[in-house]
Design an enzyme around this catalytic site. Sequence first.
Site, PDB file in Angstrom:
ATOM      1  CE1 TYR A 109     -10.032  -6.713   6.409  1.00 17.58           C
ATOM      2  CE2 TYR A 109      -7.920  -7.167   7.440  1.00 17.58           C
ATOM      3  CZ  TYR A 109      -8.794  -6.281   6.851  1.00 17.58           C
ATOM      4  OH  TYR A 109      -8.443  -4.966   6.708  1.00 17.58           O
ATOM      5  CD  GLU A 158     -12.705   3.911  15.183  1.00 21.61           C
ATOM      6  OE1 GLU A 158     -12.828   2.940  15.949  1.00 21.61           O
ATOM      7  OE2 GLU A 158     -11.928   4.885  15.421  1.00 21.61           O
ATOM      8  CE1 TYR A 177      -9.995  10.537  18.545  1.00 19.20           C
ATOM      9  CE2 TYR A 177      -7.685  10.839  19.077  1.00 19.20           C
ATOM     10  CZ  TYR A 177      -8.950  11.359  18.900  1.00 19.20           C
ATOM     11  OH  TYR A 177      -9.179  12.708  19.094  1.00 19.20           O
ATOM     12  CG  HIS A 215      -2.448  -0.959   7.941  1.00 17.23           C
ATOM     13  ND1 HIS A 215      -2.836  -1.668   9.052  1.00 17.23           N
ATOM     14  CD2 HIS A 215      -3.292  -1.341   6.954  1.00 17.23           C
ATOM     15  CE1 HIS A 215      -3.866  -2.438   8.748  1.00 17.23           C
ATOM     16  NE2 HIS A 215      -4.152  -2.257   7.461  1.00 17.23           N
ATOM     17  CD  GLN A 224      -2.685  -1.262   2.524  1.00 12.96           C
ATOM     18  OE1 GLN A 224      -2.534  -0.444   3.438  1.00 12.96           O
ATOM     19  NE2 GLN A 224      -3.521  -2.288   2.633  1.00 12.96           N
TER      20      GLN A 224
END
Length: 363
Positions: free
Chosen positions: A259, A238, A248, A144, A80
């Site tokens: 998953y 979120e 958080y 990520h 990613q």
Amino acid sequence: MRFSNLIFLLFFGLSSLGYAQKQGNLTYEVIVSDISIPWGFVFLPDNSILITEKEGKLIHFKNGKKTIISGLPEVTVRGQGGLMDIELHPNFTENNLIYFTYASSEGTGSGANTTLMSAELKSNTLINKKVLYKAEPNSRKGQHFGSRIVFDAQNRVYFSIGDRGNRDENPQDITRDCGKIYRLNDDGSIPDDNPFVNESNAKAAIYSYGHRNPQGMEINPFTNEIWSHEHGPKGGDEINIIHKGKNYGWPIISYGVNYSGSKFTGITKKEGMEQPLHYWTPSIAPSGMAFVNSDKYPNWKGNLLVGSLKFQYIANCTLQNGKVVKEQKILEGLGRVRSIEQGPEGYIFVGIEGVGIIKLMIK
């Protein structure tokens, strides 16, 4: 590329020459075509556009022509990660500074991690490049990286880095990078009032922690608050309002599951951890966000637009008293929505994978 996207490009690829297509009461026009993954984009003062292509190209689009900006640092394209978000310094007209995030293999460890760099843009070349922050250590994992960038009214720069797939160590530990939102002065120095500057061994650039993978962040133009959204696992994406020093919750609390469907936590709330303003189950895989404060969309003014990678639409979120009270799916089926910006004339522009940058209008 999906067949529907191929048909779109074959028949409507000339949209930047003035052709437009309708979807319900919306009209959209392809402004910049043939971009594989338009991770981020920003408008220059002359209304031309700088676009980050994840594979490691920075594109300047002006007067219908694409020019590749030279002088980029070495970008590691890994999973990613690649060339990600871009933002102008608030005083760009005086200093020509741009800020961008990218995956870099520099530093400790093998693999790569997210880096924030500033550079001066001069004659389609980047000069006076400066690494402002490099997350360490590097990781060979491909997920990520984050990452979005915003500036506040004091010209401080905020940027997000995902947990890099290490949920059990990184997000909750303020002595470790990743799973955080960071704040720096525009020259890369640490603000004196950052929340953890006096904590032993803490990463002093951290502004908030307990994040999974924030790929949307904007300053709310109506409240000046920092709003962010982040990917959950299977469920639990979120939207959060980001406050200094707050936790958080990831992965201790979550509205998602693994998953595989198994649980990794049995709680959704805990004292000392922030609740999301809004969450999605199932996950929509959010990327890109923009507030609408333009008269071009009178019925949307005050709304929040959030892109969906997974389901290929924009969630048009109606807000009341800081809460999402209604969602409408718009721009469905054109492709994975990666980035959204409100342009200088008030129109909404959307970066769609495999298509490019489109302009959204209401007729």
